[in-house]
Enzyme design. Structure first.
Site, PDB file in Angstrom:
ATOM      1  N   PHE A 123       6.050   1.527 -14.017  1.00 24.62           N
ATOM      2  CA  PHE A 123       7.130   0.772 -14.642  1.00 24.62           C
ATOM      3  C   PHE A 123       6.514  -0.132 -15.706  1.00 24.62           C
ATOM      4  CE2 PHE A 123      10.004  -2.975 -14.536  1.00 24.62           C
ATOM      5  CZ  PHE A 123      11.253  -2.380 -14.620  1.00 24.62           C
ATOM      6  N   TRP A 156      -0.865  -5.073 -17.077  1.00 25.68           N
ATOM      7  CA  TRP A 156      -0.650  -5.314 -15.632  1.00 25.68           C
ATOM      8  C   TRP A 156       0.266  -4.274 -15.001  1.00 25.68           C
ATOM      9  CZ3 TRP A 156      -4.118  -8.738 -14.798  1.00 25.68           C
ATOM     10  CH2 TRP A 156      -4.251  -9.883 -15.564  1.00 25.68           C
ATOM     11  N   ARG A 268     -10.032 -16.371  21.789  1.00 22.24           N
ATOM     12  CA  ARG A 268     -11.125 -17.288  21.427  1.00 22.24           C
ATOM     13  C   ARG A 268     -11.045 -18.566  22.258  1.00 22.24           C
ATOM     14  NH1 ARG A 268     -15.978 -18.382  18.833  1.00 22.24           N
ATOM     15  NH2 ARG A 268     -15.908 -20.429  17.825  1.00 22.24           N
ATOM     16  N   GLY A 339     -10.386 -19.990  12.128  1.00 18.24           N
ATOM     17  CA  GLY A 339     -11.620 -20.714  11.802  1.00 18.24           C
ATOM     18  C   GLY A 339     -12.479 -19.899  10.847  1.00 18.24           C
ATOM     19  N   GLU A 363       7.235  -9.433 -10.511  1.00 19.09           N
ATOM     20  CA  GLU A 363       8.689  -9.212 -10.369  1.00 19.09           C
ATOM     21  C   GLU A 363       9.459 -10.532 -10.536  1.00 19.09           C
ATOM     22  OE1 GLU A 363      10.156  -6.085  -8.407  1.00 19.09           O
ATOM     23  OE2 GLU A 363       8.254  -5.036  -8.226  1.00 19.09           O
ATOM     24  N   SER A 366       7.796 -17.392  -9.086  1.00 20.54           N
ATOM     25  CA  SER A 366       8.638 -18.285  -8.260  1.00 20.54           C
ATOM     26  C   SER A 366       9.470 -19.218  -9.136  1.00 20.54           C
ATOM     27  CB  SER A 366       7.748 -19.113  -7.315  1.00 20.54           C
ATOM     28  OG  SER A 366       7.262 -18.285  -6.285  1.00 20.54           O
TER      29      SER A 366
END
Ligand SMILES: Cc1cc2nc3c(=O)[nH]c(=O)nc-3n(C[C@H](O)[C@H](O)[C@H](O)COP(=O)(O)OP(=O)(O)OC[C@H]3O[C@@H](n4cnc5c(N)ncnc54)[C@H](O)[C@@H]3O)c2cc1C
Length: 396
Positions: A123, A156, A268, A339, A363, A366
């Site tokens: 695309f 891109w 853990r 961790g 797409e 934000s």
């Protein structure tokens, strides 16, 4: 209102989970380490019907609704965002555009091969100087006697180096701005069409990303998707579906973070007890669960609106914004639960963070999603400082 999945949808989700665990997970680490685009996996995705799930069966798809499609994408996204990118691009951006805007000949020529995974598509909207504002794109389509000649650069572009067909958005008349845009189905074997791989990405390393150069690429009139001036509408309608797909993939990332963190916290031990015994660790897990569940509900709401044919642009942006930002936050928290072990690729959580990061960018970033939501709420377009008439060209 019913928050339970139907038996059919539950089966779709379970089958996708099994497929992802069996076929995708074993390959993820090596593909990511080696920046290897897994063409064989893309074919397998096609074989099980995950590359054109909502496309009509007569064109080789599975004729699923958007909820079913979202459930598949969630499971693929939990396993691997690079594979999820193949599903999202191929299904929502490429097949969806052809099915919605294509002529009968174009649909018959491309959809069966794209849905089966025999061919891949890409695309080509973004350019070096046109990202959030695609109406400013400079790729130029010039009318010739028997078709169009296209020249320009695309940047891109996912799957660019493996695609057999590229949807290329080009300007037919710069004075018309977004109303002059057209979309062409360009075979990538055309003279003058070349691609270059982009490397060094933070995440999505096993996803193919490339630049496209078009140097007087000749296509016939029949290569146009829709009509002159439809290009902008083609792009925006595809992104409406693509955003849902990205959001669903991010629900998968959130879920993967929860699963990995719960397992690790129970296994853990520190201070003589499992990490899960510590309230501060449980808090991190609880926050991940809240984000995952909220993101999933927003995705299901947007999918349901699409399935009922109701307006959903703002709701899709709400789902995309929330799910993508949540995926980044969940992955970051999941590393914290693990961790030091979370910082290397023995566990999936560092990859989740690297892969999630791009979802708040592509797409529509934000910020662009917030502007779409704000515009819907206020009726005022804050996307650009220009008059509303002009600003209709932003990535909305
Ligand atoms: C891995 C990857 C894969 C991709 N795949 C594809 C693909 O397959 N096809 C394709 O066409 N594109 C693809 N893209 C491109 C992607 O869609 C763009 O990167 C994205 O739309 C943002 O454009 P930009 O990078 O030019 O950023 P810019 O538009 O330059 O934005 C930079 C910053 O400015 C902010 N900004 C811009 N305009 C406004 C505004 N009006 N108000 C407030 N803030 C604003 C943005 O939110 C962002 O924070 C891909 C990108 C990546 C990284």
């Amino acid at each position: 209102m019913d928050f339970e999945l139907s038996d059919e949808h539950r089966l779709i989700s379970e089958a996708a989970r099994e497929f992802a665990d069996r076929e995708i997970l074993p390959r993820v680490k090596e593909n990511d380490r080696n920046e290897r685009f897994d063409r064989e996996l893309a074919s397998k995705l096609g074989e099980v019907g995950y590359l054109g799930a909502p496309v009509a069966e007569e064109y080789g798809g599975r004729g699923l609704d958007y909820l079913g499609y979202s459930l598949i994408v969630e499971q693929v996204g939990r396993a691997d965002s690079a594979a999820r990118t193949v599903v999202s691009v191929q299904t929502s951006l490429v097949c969806g555009s052809i099915e919605r805007w294509g002529s009968e000949e174009q649909k018959r020529e491309w959809l069966p091969r794209l849905c089966s995974g025999e061919a891949l598509g890409c695309f080509g909207l973004t350019e070096p100087d046109a990202g959030s504002d695609p109406s400013s794109l400079r790729t130029r389509a010039t009318k010739t006697d028997d078709g169009w000649s296209i020249s320009g650069q695309k940047m891109w572009i996912s799957l660019a180096n493996y695609a057999e067909v590229a949807l290329i958005f080009a300007q037919t008349d710069p004075e018309l701005k977004h109303r002059g845009l057209a979309c062409f189905l360009v075979p990538t074997s055309s003279d003058g069409f070349s691609t270059q791989e982009i490397h060094g990405k933070l995440g999505l390393r096993a996803s193919d990303t490339g630049e496209i150069s078009l140097d007087d690429v000749e296509v016939p009139d029949e290569a146009m998707l829709g009509e002159v001036g439809d290009g902008f509408k083609v792009a925006m309608s595809s992104l409406d579906s693509g955003r849902l797909s990205v959001a669903a993939g991010c629900v998968g990332i959130c879920d993967g973070c929860v699963q990995a963190s719960v397992e690790y916290a129970k296994e853990r031990r520190q201070f003589g007890v499992p990490l899960a015994r510590f309230q501060l660790v449980q808090e991190m897990i609880a926050e991940m669960i809240v984000k995952r569940d909220a993101a999933r509900m927003l995705v299901w709401r947007a999918a349901d609106l699409k399935d009922r044919g109701l307006p959903n642009t703002a709701e899709t942006s709400v789902a995309k914004l929330y799910a993508t930002e949540s995926a980044v936050e969940c992955a970051n928290a999941a590393i914290q639960v693990h961790g030091g072990s979370g910082y290397v690729d023995d566990y999936p959580v560092e990859r989740y963070l690297r892969d999630a990061r791009v979802t708040t960018l592509y797409e529509g970033t934000s910020q662009i999603q917030k502007l779409i939501i704000g515009r819907d709420a206020t009726g005022i377009n804050a996307m650009t400082p220009m008059e509303a008439e002009e600003t209709a060209g932003a990535r909305s």
